[in-house]
Design an enzyme around this catalytic site. Structure first.
Site, mmCIF file in Angstrom:
data_model
loop_
_atom_site.group_PDB
_atom_site.id
_atom_site.type_symbol
_atom_site.label_atom_id
_atom_site.label_comp_id
_atom_site.label_asym_id
_atom_site.label_seq_id
_atom_site.Cartn_x
_atom_site.Cartn_y
_atom_site.Cartn_z
ATOM 1 C CE LYS A 1 60.341 75.513 45.578
ATOM 2 N NZ LYS A 1 59.927 75.678 46.927
ATOM 3 C CB VAL B 1 53.811 66.391 50.810
ATOM 4 C CG1 VAL B 1 53.758 66.226 52.194
ATOM 5 C CG2 VAL B 1 52.909 65.335 50.057
ATOM 6 N N GLY B 2 54.533 68.922 48.364
ATOM 7 C CA GLY B 2 55.357 69.315 47.184
ATOM 8 C C GLY B 2 56.774 69.429 47.564
#
Length: 292
Positions: A73, A136-137
């Site tokens: 991502k 908090v990826g």
């Protein structure tokens, strides 16, 4: 699906590893069939080492779009031509659109929209609420952004990776400037702060990989006193359908427990619209996700 394939069929892909657990191929291909769209969705086992070649393949083959999941991502960002404002703010992408198959690739992030639509589907509003979010990826940051944009009172972020804290702090600063939501960031290793945040929250969101294999026997919350009758617990993991966290929260009387299936559905629906221009028939697709 083989009966629908032709020389005109447009291809959409998923670039991730592992991919065996993914519901996306089933969800998108069923939606194409329901709407009579000449598209096919295929999942490819692609990690960061193969990512540049895979993105070049999207351009070369005229693939109309792609979903992107772990671990790609953030790694895909420099390989794209443009980013949506949300993707640029989050610093992550889960959907790539190759408009008209011409090779100009635009990255989008639909995780936050998907998560908030899933919560709304369960009757949960985030407006003026205090929310604790762990992880908090790419997905966690997207959810944090959407929570702030949708009017949460406070969003208290916790993350275990110290190396990521400085980069996420930049996002926190931006959200505090752009919205009226108070956003804070702390280390998940600080269990005193973590427990205090949950005690004061209306909603706890676990956006970590805890609960998935090989961490399926672990839970971020193990203290029964943290589970209250007015606390909603949302785990974005969907396989297993009930993680250790959700089972624990349900057992100890949480107001509501929600798994990640709804988020998968609605982030997929948003990606579907970006790539095809059509609305996914979510009411027809939703029952299929329970078959897994």
């Amino acid at each position: 699906m083989s009966e629908r394939l032709s020389g005109h069929t447009l291809l959409v892909s998923l670039l991730a590893t592992p991919i065996r657990h993914s519901l996306s191929p089933k969800m998108h291909n069923e939606a194409y069939a329901k709407l009579g769209l000449d598209y096919a969705y295929l999942a490819f086992e692609v990690g960061t080492e193969q990512l540049a070649d895979a993105v070049q393949g999207i351009r070369a083959l005229g693939i109309r779009g792609s979903n992107v999941s772990m671990p790609n991502k953030e790694a895909i960002l420099p390989l794209l031509d443009d980013l949506s404002p949300a993707a640029e703010l989050v610093g992550a992408v889960n959907t790539v659109v190759n408009k008209d198959g011409k090779g100009h690739l635009v990255g989008h992030i639909t995780d936050g929209i998907g998560a908030l639509r899933a919560l709304a589907d369960e009757g949960v509003s985030v407006k003026n609420k205090i929310i604790t979010l762990a992880g908090v990826g790419g997905a966690g940051k997207a959810i944090a952004v959407q929570l702030a944009f949708d009017g949460a009172k406070e969003v208290r972020l916790f993350n275990r990776q110290a190396t990521r804290l400085s980069s996420v702090q930049k996002l926190v600063t931006k959200l505090n400037q752009l919205t009226r939501t108070k956003v804070t960031l702390q280390d998940l290793e600080d269990q005193t702060a973590f427990k205090e945040a949950i005690r004061e929250s209306h909603l706890f969101i676990d956006a970590t990989s805890v609960g998935m294999k090989p961490l399926e026997n672990l839970s971020l919350i193990t203290d029964p006193e943290l589970i209250r009758p007015d606390l909603v617990v949302f785990d974005i993991v969907y396989s297993p359908a009930e993680t250790k966290l959700l089972a624990f929260a349900r057992q100890h009387g949480a107001q509501k427990v929600i798994n990640g299936l709804g988020m998968v559905l609605y982030q997929g629906a948003e990606a579907f619209k970006l790539i095809t221009g059509q609305d996914m028939p979510v009411d027809a697709i939703k029952p299929l996700l329970g078959d897994e």
